[in-house]
Design a protein around this motif. Structure first.
Motif, PDB file in Angstrom:
ATOM      1  N   LEU A  87       0.828  -1.203   0.000  1.00 29.29           N
ATOM      2  CA  LEU A  87       0.000   0.000   0.000  1.00 29.29           C
ATOM      3  C   LEU A  87       0.861   1.252   0.000  1.00 29.29           C
ATOM      4  CD1 LEU A  87      -2.533  -1.031   2.807  1.00 29.29           C
ATOM      5  CD2 LEU A  87      -2.866  -1.178   0.321  1.00 29.29           C
ATOM      6  N   ALA A  88       0.313   2.311  -0.535  1.00 26.68           N
ATOM      7  CA  ALA A  88       0.896   3.644  -0.399  1.00 26.68           C
ATOM      8  C   ALA A  88      -0.033   4.436   0.525  1.00 26.68           C
ATOM      9  CB  ALA A  88       1.035   4.303  -1.764  1.00 26.68           C
ATOM     10  N   ASN A  89       0.351   5.669   0.825  1.00 27.11           N
ATOM     11  CA  ASN A  89      -0.407   6.475   1.787  1.00 27.11           C
ATOM     12  C   ASN A  89      -1.197   7.582   1.101  1.00 27.11           C
ATOM     13  OD1 ASN A  89       0.821   5.033   3.891  1.00 27.11           O
ATOM     14  ND2 ASN A  89       2.520   6.472   3.996  1.00 27.11           N
ATOM     15  N   VAL A  90      -2.328   7.928   1.713  1.00 28.76           N
ATOM     16  CA  VAL A  90      -3.053   9.147   1.373  1.00 28.76           C
ATOM     17  C   VAL A  90      -3.445   9.785   2.696  1.00 28.76           C
ATOM     18  CG1 VAL A  90      -5.309   7.987   1.067  1.00 28.76           C
ATOM     19  CG2 VAL A  90      -4.895  10.247   0.060  1.00 28.76           C
ATOM     20  N   TYR A  91      -3.079  11.046   2.850  1.00 28.57           N
ATOM     21  CA  TYR A  91      -3.356  11.804   4.070  1.00 28.57           C
ATOM     22  C   TYR A  91      -4.607  12.638   3.851  1.00 28.57           C
ATOM     23  CZ  TYR A  91       1.377  10.424   5.321  1.00 28.57           C
ATOM     24  OH  TYR A  91       2.504   9.688   5.606  1.00 28.57           O
ATOM     25  N   VAL A  92      -5.592  12.430   4.715  1.00 27.02           N
ATOM     26  CA  VAL A  92      -6.875  13.126   4.639  1.00 27.02           C
ATOM     27  C   VAL A  92      -6.986  14.023   5.869  1.00 27.02           C
ATOM     28  CG1 VAL A  92      -9.387  12.837   4.565  1.00 27.02           C
ATOM     29  CG2 VAL A  92      -7.898  11.207   3.361  1.00 27.02           C
ATOM     30  N   GLU A 117       9.494   4.761  -6.854  1.00 27.82           N
ATOM     31  CA  GLU A 117       9.484   3.454  -6.203  1.00 27.82           C
ATOM     32  C   GLU A 117       8.348   3.418  -5.181  1.00 27.82           C
ATOM     33  OE1 GLU A 117      12.383   0.720  -3.428  1.00 27.82           O
ATOM     34  OE2 GLU A 117      13.299   2.192  -4.784  1.00 27.82           O
ATOM     35  N   GLY A 118       7.597   2.370  -5.193  1.00 31.15           N
ATOM     36  CA  GLY A 118       6.506   2.229  -4.241  1.00 31.15           C
ATOM     37  C   GLY A 118       5.164   2.698  -4.759  1.00 31.15           C
ATOM     38  N   TYR A 119       5.110   3.126  -6.041  1.00 38.34           N
ATOM     39  CA  TYR A 119       3.795   3.539  -6.543  1.00 38.34           C
ATOM     40  C   TYR A 119       2.840   2.359  -6.570  1.00 38.34           C
ATOM     41  CZ  TYR A 119      -0.205   4.643  -9.363  1.00 38.34           C
ATOM     42  OH  TYR A 119      -1.509   4.801  -9.773  1.00 38.34           O
ATOM     43  N   THR A 120       1.656   2.589  -6.094  1.00 38.37           N
ATOM     44  CA  THR A 120       0.535   1.674  -6.215  1.00 38.37           C
ATOM     45  C   THR A 120      -0.728   2.516  -6.104  1.00 38.37           C
ATOM     46  OG1 THR A 120      -0.660  -0.193  -5.225  1.00 38.37           O
ATOM     47  CG2 THR A 120       0.629   1.168  -3.724  1.00 38.37           C
ATOM     48  N   PRO A 121      -1.778   2.157  -6.813  1.00 37.11           N
ATOM     49  CA  PRO A 121      -3.020   2.909  -6.656  1.00 37.11           C
ATOM     50  C   PRO A 121      -3.747   2.577  -5.352  1.00 37.11           C
ATOM     51  CG  PRO A 121      -3.354   1.133  -8.204  1.00 37.11           C
ATOM     52  CD  PRO A 121      -1.888   1.144  -7.865  1.00 37.11           C
ATOM     53  N   LEU A 122      -3.351   1.492  -4.689  1.00 30.17           N
ATOM     54  CA  LEU A 122      -3.998   1.098  -3.430  1.00 30.17           C
ATOM     55  C   LEU A 122      -3.432   1.942  -2.296  1.00 30.17           C
ATOM     56  CD1 LEU A 122      -4.074  -2.771  -3.837  1.00 30.17           C
ATOM     57  CD2 LEU A 122      -5.897  -1.113  -4.308  1.00 30.17           C
ATOM     58  N   ARG A 123      -4.317   2.697  -1.645  1.00 28.20           N
ATOM     59  CA  ARG A 123      -3.911   3.667  -0.626  1.00 28.20           C
ATOM     60  C   ARG A 123      -4.560   3.362   0.712  1.00 28.20           C
ATOM     61  NH1 ARG A 123       0.102   7.179  -2.632  1.00 28.20           N
ATOM     62  NH2 ARG A 123       0.068   6.710  -4.857  1.00 28.20           N
ATOM     63  N   GLN A 124      -3.767   3.485   1.774  1.00 24.63           N
ATOM     64  CA  GLN A 124      -4.340   3.418   3.113  1.00 24.63           C
ATOM     65  C   GLN A 124      -4.632   4.850   3.555  1.00 24.63           C
ATOM     66  OE1 GLN A 124      -1.724   1.929   6.184  1.00 24.63           O
ATOM     67  NE2 GLN A 124       0.098   2.516   5.019  1.00 24.63           N
ATOM     68  N   ILE A 125      -5.837   5.051   4.074  1.00 28.15           N
ATOM     69  CA  ILE A 125      -6.236   6.387   4.520  1.00 28.15           C
ATOM     70  C   ILE A 125      -5.599   6.671   5.875  1.00 28.15           C
ATOM     71  CG2 ILE A 125      -8.156   7.824   5.280  1.00 28.15           C
ATOM     72  CD1 ILE A 125      -9.903   6.437   3.226  1.00 28.15           C
ATOM     73  N   ILE A 126      -4.908   7.811   5.938  1.00 33.88           N
ATOM     74  CA  ILE A 126      -4.312   8.276   7.183  1.00 33.88           C
ATOM     75  C   ILE A 126      -4.969   9.611   7.525  1.00 33.88           C
ATOM     76  CG2 ILE A 126      -2.195   8.978   8.351  1.00 33.88           C
ATOM     77  CD1 ILE A 126      -0.667   7.137   6.389  1.00 33.88           C
ATOM     78  N   LEU A 127      -5.778   9.591   8.589  1.00 28.95           N
ATOM     79  CA  LEU A 127      -6.427  10.831   9.017  1.00 28.95           C
ATOM     80  C   LEU A 127      -5.381  11.739   9.657  1.00 28.95           C
ATOM     81  CD1 LEU A 127      -9.798   9.515  10.472  1.00 28.95           C
ATOM     82  CD2 LEU A 127      -9.378  10.614   8.255  1.00 28.95           C
ATOM     83  N   THR A 128      -5.425  12.998   9.274  1.00 32.82           N
ATOM     84  CA  THR A 128      -4.415  13.969   9.678  1.00 32.82           C
ATOM     85  C   THR A 128      -5.120  15.137  10.352  1.00 32.82           C
ATOM     86  OG1 THR A 128      -3.130  13.261   7.755  1.00 32.82           O
ATOM     87  CG2 THR A 128      -2.470  15.320   8.800  1.00 32.82           C
ATOM     88  N   LYS A 129      -4.657  15.466  11.574  1.00 26.68           N
ATOM     89  CA  LYS A 129      -5.360  16.485  12.361  1.00 26.68           C
ATOM     90  C   LYS A 129      -4.352  17.454  12.980  1.00 26.68           C
ATOM     91  CE  LYS A 129      -9.031  16.752  15.776  1.00 26.68           C
ATOM     92  NZ  LYS A 129      -9.947  15.968  16.590  1.00 26.68           N
ATOM     93  N   TRP A 130      -4.627  18.740  12.778  1.00 26.19           N
ATOM     94  CA  TRP A 130      -3.791  19.778  13.380  1.00 26.19           C
ATOM     95  C   TRP A 130      -4.036  19.816  14.884  1.00 26.19           C
ATOM     96  CZ3 TRP A 130       0.041  22.113  10.850  1.00 26.19           C
ATOM     97  CH2 TRP A 130       0.029  22.040   9.460  1.00 26.19           C
TER      98      TRP A 130
END
Length: 175
Positions: A87-92, A117-130
């Motif tokens: 998986l790769a990451n997506v920060y929400v 390196e490490g590209y994949t369309p499959l992303r794990q959602i990482i919730l990001t909070k200030w």
């Protein structure tokens, strides 16, 4: 049939010109069928990218994304079984700068765009909070997020939700 030599020349010239123009027309040569998909704006390595959502491992997220993009996002429970190494990451962002992200804040931030390196369309959602009391700024790369987290300015939370999010347009490429 024709009354004069001049009439013959004009008619044959028009006929010949018509054939030439038809042969040089700019009709598409491909035979494929194209579909339109809604694209979301996000960032990867500091650059704007566009992506789409196709499947999600969580039914609630699939429904939310379907409603947000007005295009079906299919619930695929087996996506949760994909190993984290694939998986790769997506920060929400859950708070901070207002914007067009899925929760009403800044656009998502992706790591590993196509061609890295490490590209994949499959992303794990990482919730990001200030963190409370911190002045939020728009972040455009994973490196900026990691640094802000190290500095105590924000927190991240891996949700365990996996979404198929292929890039459509990225720095140096497009589909």
């Amino acid at each position: 049939m024709f009354k004069s030599k001049r009439t013959k020349v004009i008619i044959f010239s028009i006929f010949g010109l018509s054939i030439l123009l038809a042969a040089c027309s700019s009709q598409p040569q491909g035979t494929g069928t194209f579909a339109q998909v809604p694209a979301g704006l996000a960032y990867a390595e500091g650059k704007e990218i566009y992506f789409t959502h196709t499947e999600a491992s969580d039914p609630g997220i699939a429904e939310t994304l379907t409603n947000m993009m007005q295009s079906p996002v299919i619930y695929v429970p087996s996506l949760v079984d994909v190993p984290e190494s694939a998986l790769a990451n997506v920060y929400v962002f859950e708070n901070g700068v207002s914007g067009k992200g899925p929760l009403g804040f800044q656009p998502d931030v992706f790591n590993n765009p196509p061609g890295t390196e490490g590209y994949t369309p499959l992303r794990q959602i990482i919730l990001t909070k200030w963190t409370d009391g911190v002045k939020a700024v728009e972040l455009k790369s994973e490196a900026e997020i990691i640094q802000a987290e190290k500095d105590g300015k924000l927190t991240t939370n891996r949700t365990g939700v996996v979404v198929n999010m292929p890039f459509i347009v990225w720095d140096g490429g497009k589909r």
